[in-house]
Write a protein that holds these residues in place. Sequence first.
Motif, PDB file in Angstrom:
ATOM      1  N   ALA A   1       0.826  -1.204   0.000  1.00  0.00           N
ATOM      2  CA  ALA A   1       0.000   0.000   0.000  1.00  0.00           C
ATOM      3  C   ALA A   1       0.865   1.260   0.000  1.00  0.00           C
ATOM      4  N   LEU A   2       2.003   1.213   0.711  1.00  0.00           N
ATOM      5  CA  LEU A   2       2.903   2.363   0.731  1.00  0.00           C
ATOM      6  C   LEU A   2       3.445   2.647  -0.661  1.00  0.00           C
ATOM      7  N   ASN A   3       3.816   1.602  -1.396  1.00  0.00           N
ATOM      8  CA  ASN A   3       4.292   1.796  -2.766  1.00  0.00           C
ATOM      9  C   ASN A   3       3.203   2.355  -3.661  1.00  0.00           C
ATOM     10  N   ARG A   4       1.970   1.975  -3.411  1.00  0.00           N
ATOM     11  CA  ARG A   4       0.866   2.525  -4.204  1.00  0.00           C
ATOM     12  C   ARG A   4       0.727   4.028  -3.948  1.00  0.00           C
ATOM     13  N   VAL A   5       0.907   4.436  -2.704  1.00  0.00           N
ATOM     14  CA  VAL A   5       0.851   5.865  -2.395  1.00  0.00           C
ATOM     15  C   VAL A   5       1.961   6.606  -3.120  1.00  0.00           C
ATOM     16  N   LEU A   6       3.186   6.048  -3.107  1.00  0.00           N
ATOM     17  CA  LEU A   6       4.303   6.705  -3.767  1.00  0.00           C
ATOM     18  C   LEU A   6       4.079   6.790  -5.279  1.00  0.00           C
TER      19      LEU A   6
ATOM     20  N   LEU B   1       1.149   7.022  -6.759  1.00  0.00           N
ATOM     21  CA  LEU B   1       0.162   8.078  -6.975  1.00  0.00           C
ATOM     22  C   LEU B   1       0.800   9.460  -6.877  1.00  0.00           C
ATOM     23  N   LEU B   2       1.702   9.612  -5.916  1.00  0.00           N
ATOM     24  CA  LEU B   2       2.415  10.885  -5.799  1.00  0.00           C
ATOM     25  C   LEU B   2       3.231  11.175  -7.047  1.00  0.00           C
ATOM     26  N   ARG B   3       3.954  10.146  -7.529  1.00  0.00           N
ATOM     27  CA  ARG B   3       4.787  10.351  -8.709  1.00  0.00           C
ATOM     28  C   ARG B   3       3.933  10.667  -9.932  1.00  0.00           C
TER      29      ARG B   3
ATOM     30  N   ASP C   1      -5.044   1.158   3.328  1.00  0.00           N
ATOM     31  CA  ASP C   1      -5.794   0.834   2.110  1.00  0.00           C
ATOM     32  C   ASP C   1      -6.946   1.813   1.892  1.00  0.00           C
ATOM     33  N   SER C   2      -7.609   2.185   2.989  1.00  0.00           N
ATOM     34  CA  SER C   2      -8.695   3.166   2.860  1.00  0.00           C
ATOM     35  C   SER C   2      -8.149   4.519   2.420  1.00  0.00           C
ATOM     36  N   TYR C   3      -6.974   4.858   2.900  1.00  0.00           N
ATOM     37  CA  TYR C   3      -6.391   6.142   2.504  1.00  0.00           C
ATOM     38  C   TYR C   3      -5.983   6.125   1.033  1.00  0.00           C
ATOM     39  N   VAL C   4      -5.524   4.965   0.547  1.00  0.00           N
ATOM     40  CA  VAL C   4      -5.195   4.860  -0.878  1.00  0.00           C
ATOM     41  C   VAL C   4      -6.448   5.084  -1.716  1.00  0.00           C
TER      42      VAL C   4
ATOM     43  N   LEU D   1      -8.966   6.919  -0.889  1.00  0.00           N
ATOM     44  CA  LEU D   1      -9.250   8.351  -0.836  1.00  0.00           C
ATOM     45  C   LEU D   1      -8.356   9.122  -1.802  1.00  0.00           C
ATOM     46  N   LEU D   2      -7.072   8.747  -1.885  1.00  0.00           N
ATOM     47  CA  LEU D   2      -6.172   9.416  -2.819  1.00  0.00           C
ATOM     48  C   LEU D   2      -6.630   9.246  -4.261  1.00  0.00           C
ATOM     49  N   LYS D   3      -7.111   8.070  -4.590  1.00  0.00           N
ATOM     50  CA  LYS D   3      -7.585   7.835  -5.956  1.00  0.00           C
ATOM     51  C   LYS D   3      -8.868   8.610  -6.237  1.00  0.00           C
ATOM     52  N   ALA D   4      -9.727   8.758  -5.209  1.00  0.00           N
ATOM     53  CA  ALA D   4     -11.003   9.426  -5.414  1.00  0.00           C
ATOM     54  C   ALA D   4     -10.864  10.949  -5.413  1.00  0.00           C
ATOM     55  N   GLN D   5      -9.907  11.466  -4.679  1.00  0.00           N
ATOM     56  CA  GLN D   5      -9.762  12.913  -4.546  1.00  0.00           C
ATOM     57  C   GLN D   5      -8.334  13.323  -4.907  1.00  0.00           C
ATOM     58  N   GLY D   6      -8.209  13.962  -6.053  1.00  0.00           N
ATOM     59  CA  GLY D   6      -6.887  14.433  -6.455  1.00  0.00           C
ATOM     60  C   GLY D   6      -6.353  15.516  -5.545  1.00  0.00           C
ATOM     61  N   ASP D   7      -7.255  16.294  -4.885  1.00  0.00           N
ATOM     62  CA  ASP D   7      -6.792  17.345  -3.985  1.00  0.00           C
ATOM     63  C   ASP D   7      -6.041  16.765  -2.797  1.00  0.00           C
ATOM     64  N   GLU D   8      -6.429  15.573  -2.343  1.00  0.00           N
ATOM     65  CA  GLU D   8      -5.751  14.974  -1.195  1.00  0.00           C
ATOM     66  C   GLU D   8      -4.324  14.579  -1.565  1.00  0.00           C
ATOM     67  N   VAL D   9      -4.081  14.196  -2.811  1.00  0.00           N
ATOM     68  CA  VAL D   9      -2.718  13.897  -3.250  1.00  0.00           C
ATOM     69  C   VAL D   9      -1.858  15.152  -3.130  1.00  0.00           C
ATOM     70  N   GLU D  10      -2.416  16.290  -3.546  1.00  0.00           N
ATOM     71  CA  GLU D  10      -1.667  17.542  -3.448  1.00  0.00           C
ATOM     72  C   GLU D  10      -1.425  17.906  -1.991  1.00  0.00           C
ATOM     73  N   ARG D  11      -2.417  17.669  -1.131  1.00  0.00           N
ATOM     74  CA  ARG D  11      -2.220  17.973   0.299  1.00  0.00           C
ATOM     75  C   ARG D  11      -1.150  17.078   0.898  1.00  0.00           C
ATOM     76  N   LEU D  12      -1.132  15.798   0.523  1.00  0.00           N
ATOM     77  CA  LEU D  12      -0.082  14.908   1.021  1.00  0.00           C
ATOM     78  C   LEU D  12       1.277  15.355   0.520  1.00  0.00           C
ATOM     79  N   PHE D  13       1.340  15.772  -0.740  1.00  0.00           N
ATOM     80  CA  PHE D  13       2.598  16.268  -1.300  1.00  0.00           C
ATOM     81  C   PHE D  13       3.081  17.492  -0.531  1.00  0.00           C
ATOM     82  N   GLN D  14       2.157  18.424  -0.218  1.00  0.00           N
ATOM     83  CA  GLN D  14       2.531  19.602   0.558  1.00  0.00           C
ATOM     84  C   GLN D  14       2.958  19.213   1.967  1.00  0.00           C
TER      85      GLN D  14
END
Length: 1017
Positions: free
Chosen positions: A262-267, A269-271, A303-306, A308-321
């Motif tokens: 799941a951590l790799n999936r987050v990375l 999505l960030l990339r 997994d639930s957070y992943v 959320l990242l897929k459903a909301q692009g704004d959350e990806v930007e917030r995680l990046f920030q």
Amino acid sequence: MRPFPVTLEMATSPMHDPSHPDGGTPLNSASQPAAPGSGPPSEGMRSGEDARGAAPDHGPPVIVGIGASAGGIPAVQELLGNLPADIGMGFVVVQHLAPDHDSALTDILQQQTPLIVRTAGEGVPVQAGHVYVIPPDRSLTIRGGILHLEDRDQPHTRRNPADRFLNALARDQGNRAVGVVLSGSGSDGTLGVKAIKTGGGITFAQDEASAEHPDMPRSAVRSGQVDFVCPPREIAANLARIAGHPYLWSHWPEQTPLSEEALNRVLRLLRKHTGHDFSDYKTSTIKRRIQRRMSLNQIKQLDSYVRLLKAQGDEVERLFQDLLINVTGFFRDPESFEALKHAVFPAITPDGEAERTLRIWVPGCSTGEEAYSVAIALLEYLGDDWLRTPIQIFATDIDKEALDRARTAIYPESVVSQLSAERLSRFFVRVPGGYQVHENVRNLCIFAPQDMVQDPPFSRLDLICCRNVLIYMDPVLQNRCLNIFHFALAPHGFLMLGSAETVGTDSDLFAMVDQTSKIYSKRAVRTPMPTISGGAGHPSAPEATERPPSPENLERRLHREATDHLLADYAPPSVVVDTGMNILTFLGETGPYIAPSPGRASRNLYKMAHRDLQAPLRKALTDAMAAEQEVCEGNVRMRRDGDLHYLSLRVRPLRSDPGKGHFLVIFDRPDHPVPPAPVRLGEQPEGEQDRWITELEHELATTREQMQSIINEQVTTNEELQTANEEVQSANEELQSTNEELESAKEELQSTNEELSTVNRELENRNQDLSEANGDLHNLLRSIDLAILMVTEDLRIRRFTPRAKELLNLIDADTGRPLTDIRPNVELPDLAQMIRDVLDMVGPKCLEVRDHGGNWYALTVRPYKTEENRITGAVLIFSDISDFKTDPQQVRRLAAVAREAVPAIVLADLTGRILAWNRGAHEHFGFTEAEAAERSLWGLVPPDDHQAARALLERLRQGERVSSYTARRLTKQGEILSVWGSAIPLRDPTGQVYAASLMERDIAALQDYPVPSRNRP
């Protein structure tokens, strides 16, 4: 690229988000919408789970620090009043309180909250369900969950008590700290929430609409370090919702395992969304930041957070920030910048080469404080020569919003408080909201977005200042960045890292210059051009493109290739090493003698040399360094491929780089192998025993020499260690002495603080008196029906009355302007020269002037004197004399009244000669006007009073108006008459005093008329 710079406030979340992976309720689901920037949607509560998280009933509580100032008490009441009693958190309120008054804040807050409210005390542990209020005139910190009080008048506690406590809370609690900034003036709390956000904690700020004084929360929000911006009621609701999240109840979030998949999936999505790859950054930091975002969204499963990242692009930007942590400030580690002035700037500053530009790179610049600090330090070093030195400072980062703030260069007062008063006045300009870096400094810095790992680097740089960036990277990525820095630097370039960073113990790219300040110089080794990965949106720089070789380059390459062939075929194998025995260059085929050793890669000669060669190499190099000349070790035995070989080792010092020791180590290859000797002496062929014994004796002698060399080195090392130990002991004694001096200085400072407190109270009283005097002066000037103007010594307007505004064509904004810039409605020829004459002569001047409407005024210019009798300007008084100038009848009437007046009116010049004499003087003294003119004023004064009369005339000569005096006069009958009178000086058209008018009355005739007490003149 700076891995973790700054985090911005979050966007407003909806009341309910159907795209939420668990269908949860947002954190700001209060009765009214959240304020802009209030945060992301709340997440991940499973079906049947309470909206408010339940705090664990064991372990230390989560501590919430609340900073407030003006208008903050109602906000604190509202926040605490909406908290449940079982929230399981401890609260510390740092309110700005009057230092000289007892505070009833504890009782006030207790009436509004179900929590237990008490005044913070020394050594009190923070307990769940309790609120601790800072006492007046004290500063508050925390260590190990225990509160500590400090005197407010200590140097480091004079200002910003909220910043001080929140910084201590961030250091003490890490990700378990929560910071809240409520209503108040100034910027206190901004640095505190920044420290909490950097440490992984959660931050809140009151929205401007609900804050009585929004300066403090506005400053915190503008710093980009606030997670939630909302009213106090919603802050309480959000605290209750996150109170039970596991993120806040484990001191290090790494204790909660996260799935690697799941951590790799987050990375990924960030990339995909940002173009930046965080896979080579330290996993612990990335996990901590992901879990922080999970807690803000009320999600407990990755997994639930992943989802959320897929459903909301704004959350990806917030995680990046959130991954971009802003750890920066002006002149962090001031001794490092002093080291730049002493060790780096003298070496890189052009000396007589005005055409060469000084180039500096600050990767990971964040909001610009580091880049501006380098620029300021460089300007301080160059002094007046900076105008003749072309300077380029490239400051780069991956956070474009942080770069925008860096270009604006406006920082709150709490940020620039770490600057000295001299730097603040010289390099900063006061603007609304704080201070802005001076334009001259801003023009030296070029801010641009850049990923220092993916994008092409700069080239021909003199200095790279990359501090506290590499600490967030894995070793592989650190080495890649170091290679990039080495490639980007000029041959004479320098690299400065952070206090917790290093180039590695075995690095052959950089040499240590200053170990304390982590400053390195570039070594003269060849590094290939870094490979540019070309991330999304990162075009390649022109400097990274390859060009076809020129004829000169082709000739140089052919020469090098031919030289390499000759070295390989004819020259003995050799290596070049430095004093640390690190191999810099390989010459020829050195494989039989030098090979990599198992374990961590190293280029140390002793670690790579053949086992049989290590001892003779050590001896030869030691002798060569000591003698500073070539040393040869012959008949060195080495076993290779089962055969015994003899070779010679030669060590020759190289002097191409003065001041730095380099040595050429030459391995003279054997012509043929030596047959192996039999195992036992008795089995040797006849006639060979003597030769074998000789060889054994030679080997034994060589071994003894090597052992003696090692013993000598050991003795030398022991002596150096003993010397170092003595130095440490001496330094310890000096530190003890310094500590005693500091204790004495502390006592002196405490005494000085008491004196300063007394002086401060006196100044407060004087300020009150000054305010009252200013009020009296303003009322006096508004009430006077005269045109009065006050100017300074340099003829700048100081004050004026309302009548002067009309007459001189003035407005309120003219205060401080030169008088010569004003076009008055009065004809004033040579007014400036007239004022200067008054200041030079220290005497008044009079002049009749006329305005544009034909009205006449008597202008009197007097010196402006302070209480110390210093002249600091002039006072101009315009008296309306139009009636006297335009109506001669009026003048004659006034003259007739004066002549027929009852009091004695006498006009006399400054020598005492009587010029005029009215009827009242005739009746008082018995002389006619003709008789009085013959006698002069001295005939009316008894001989004993002549000195007093001269004093009166002298005062009139100076232009002084004597409003009241008593004197004795001689009548025609020879009687002594006691009189009370007043006198005024008379001036000619040029303003000079030429005579005096004396009005006197018989005191006996006044009967009960009150006469003021005056000294007899």
